[in-house]
Design a protein around this motif. Structure first.
Motif, PDB file in Angstrom:
ATOM      1  N   LEU A 107      -4.465  -0.318 -10.093  1.00 52.02           N
ATOM      2  CA  LEU A 107      -4.353   0.213  -8.739  1.00 52.02           C
ATOM      3  C   LEU A 107      -2.977   0.798  -8.443  1.00 52.02           C
ATOM      4  O   LEU A 107      -2.790   1.447  -7.415  1.00 52.02           O
ATOM      5  CB  LEU A 107      -4.671  -0.885  -7.729  1.00 52.02           C
ATOM      6  CG  LEU A 107      -6.131  -1.336  -7.670  1.00 52.02           C
ATOM      7  CD1 LEU A 107      -6.283  -2.554  -6.773  1.00 52.02           C
ATOM      8  CD2 LEU A 107      -7.034  -0.211  -7.185  1.00 52.02           C
TER       9      LEU A 107
ATOM     10  N   PRO B  50       0.837  -1.207   0.000  1.00 50.82           N
ATOM     11  CA  PRO B  50       0.000   0.000   0.000  1.00 50.82           C
ATOM     12  C   PRO B  50       0.871   1.256   0.000  1.00 50.82           C
ATOM     13  O   PRO B  50       2.016   1.232   0.457  1.00 50.82           O
ATOM     14  CB  PRO B  50      -0.803  -0.128   1.300  1.00 50.82           C
ATOM     15  CG  PRO B  50       0.023  -1.002   2.176  1.00 50.82           C
ATOM     16  CD  PRO B  50       0.742  -1.950   1.268  1.00 50.82           C
TER      17      PRO B  50
ATOM     18  N   ASN C 138       0.557   8.798  -0.119  1.00 51.30           N
ATOM     19  CA  ASN C 138      -0.663   9.565  -0.383  1.00 51.30           C
ATOM     20  C   ASN C 138      -0.933  10.584   0.717  1.00 51.30           C
ATOM     21  O   ASN C 138      -1.424  11.691   0.448  1.00 51.30           O
ATOM     22  CB  ASN C 138      -1.854   8.615  -0.521  1.00 51.30           C
ATOM     23  CG  ASN C 138      -1.843   7.874  -1.854  1.00 51.30           C
ATOM     24  OD1 ASN C 138      -1.225   8.335  -2.815  1.00 51.30           O
ATOM     25  ND2 ASN C 138      -2.519   6.743  -1.911  1.00 51.30           N
TER      26      ASN C 138
ATOM     27  N   GLN D 203      -3.268   3.283  -5.354  1.00 52.99           N
ATOM     28  CA  GLN D 203      -3.496   2.690  -4.039  1.00 52.99           C
ATOM     29  C   GLN D 203      -2.339   1.804  -3.574  1.00 52.99           C
ATOM     30  O   GLN D 203      -2.113   1.660  -2.377  1.00 52.99           O
ATOM     31  CB  GLN D 203      -4.774   1.844  -4.082  1.00 52.99           C
ATOM     32  CG  GLN D 203      -6.030   2.640  -4.399  1.00 52.99           C
ATOM     33  CD  GLN D 203      -6.412   3.573  -3.273  1.00 52.99           C
ATOM     34  OE1 GLN D 203      -6.416   3.192  -2.108  1.00 52.99           O
ATOM     35  NE2 GLN D 203      -6.715   4.824  -3.612  1.00 52.99           N
TER      36      GLN D 203
END
Length: 325
Positions: A183, A85, A90, A113
């Motif tokens: 993703l 992740p 982010n 993601q």
């Protein structure tokens, strides 16, 4: 001499389906002339060509729990050896100013993601293995901006297809792109190319020049199980339709070619296909089953493939002929 091709598709937590087919070929000492592979089957085929136990390879990193708990573990911690992740990256993006409405949306709901964790040496080794294999190998990437797919093939594939199909080189960059999930983000996609399975889940259309084609679809070819009754089941249906529809279109094309050849309408010597055998996933799985490889998927694919290849005409070659040179 009859030419044989095997098409394998990668699909979430169902790579053991293709692994079962490869294991059956091993046990029967049979070797097709060419493999087409998409997504995770690229990694599986490369490992198989190196003589690795692909069943063990896929099962050793699976979650022990499966189902919903495994899905949450994957969402929070990633998939060991595959992706991680990017929550920290982010979160740091909120420090960038100024914040426009679109920038706020990008931070609240970022496209990226996860990030792939295979190192460059691993990717380069996959490319090297496929290039050095004596059996033909073809995989795909997808230019999402243009909507066009690209096929990449080794020297053996180029010889077999004899100019019938345009093939790009197999490089480490191409392998990295072919394994790039949406993703992982689109801006970061290497060369602007992503996993070709989003465009074509299985590569079949170009195999009209092979007498016998076997395709292992890692999803049911029809809807198995109860109709969707909640949003997660609807999402599961959408994902399966996404992958199955492109596959069915390619199957229909090849079956049409076979029909025209049997009628005598199509006499072009470039078209040789006489049989197309499907070895699909034969059990229904839910939305949360995409995150864990399952031994029963391997077992069923192995049984199907042993039955199919074991009953066909003799076509044996020594194991050393498939290994990288």
């Amino acid at each position: 001499m009859r030419k044989q091709a095997v098409a394998l598709g990668g699909f979430g937590g169902f790579n053991l389906h293709g692994a079962g087919v490869l294991t059956a070929l091993d046990r029967l000492e049979r070797m097709p002339d060419l493999f087409t592979v998409t997504s995770g089957q690229i990694v599986v085929l490369a490992a198989w060509l190196r003589g690795e136990d692909v069943r063990r390879l896929l099962l050793e990193h699976r979650g022990a729990s499966g189902g919903l708990l495994q899905a949450w573990q994957t969402a929070l911690f990633g998939h060991k050896g595959v992706f991680r992740p990017v929550l920290g990256e982010n979160a740091r993006r909120w420090l960038d100013v100024p914040l426009s409405p679109s920038a706020v949306l990008e931070r609240l709901m970022p496209a990226r993601q996860y990030a792939p964790v295979r190192d460059r040496d691993t990717v380069a080794e996959i490319a090297r293995t496929l290039n050095e294999a004596e059996v033909g190998v073809v995989f795909n990437t997808y230019d999402f901006r243009s909507g066009n797919g690209l096929l990449h093939g080794n020297a053996a594939a180029r010889r077999l297809m004899a100019g019938e199909v345009g093939l790009e080189d197999i490089t480490a960059d191409a392998v990295e792109s072919a394994l790039w999930l949406y993703l992982y983000g689109f801006e970061e996609a290497p060369g602007g190319l992503i996993d070709g399975a989003y465009h074509r889940s299985i590569i079949l259309s170009e195999l009209h020049g092979f007498d016998e084609v076997t395709v292992a679809a890692p999803f049911p070819v029809s809807w198995i199980g109860p109709v969707p009754r909640n949003q997660l089941e609807v999402e599961n249906w959408k994902i399966r339709q996404w992958f199955a529809n492109s596959y069915k279109a390619e199957v229909a094309r090849l079956r049409r070619v076979i029909e025209l050849m049997e009628r005598g309408t199509l006499n072009d010597p470039a078209y040789r296909i006489r049989s197309l055998t499907e070895l699909p996933l034969r059990r229904h799985y839910g939305y949360f089953d995409y995150f864990t490889e399952k031994a029963e998927v391997f077992d069923d694919a192995l049984a199907q493939a042993l039955d199919h290849f074991g009953s066909g005409p003799a076509h044996k070659q020594a194991h050393t002929q498939r290994r990288a040179g």
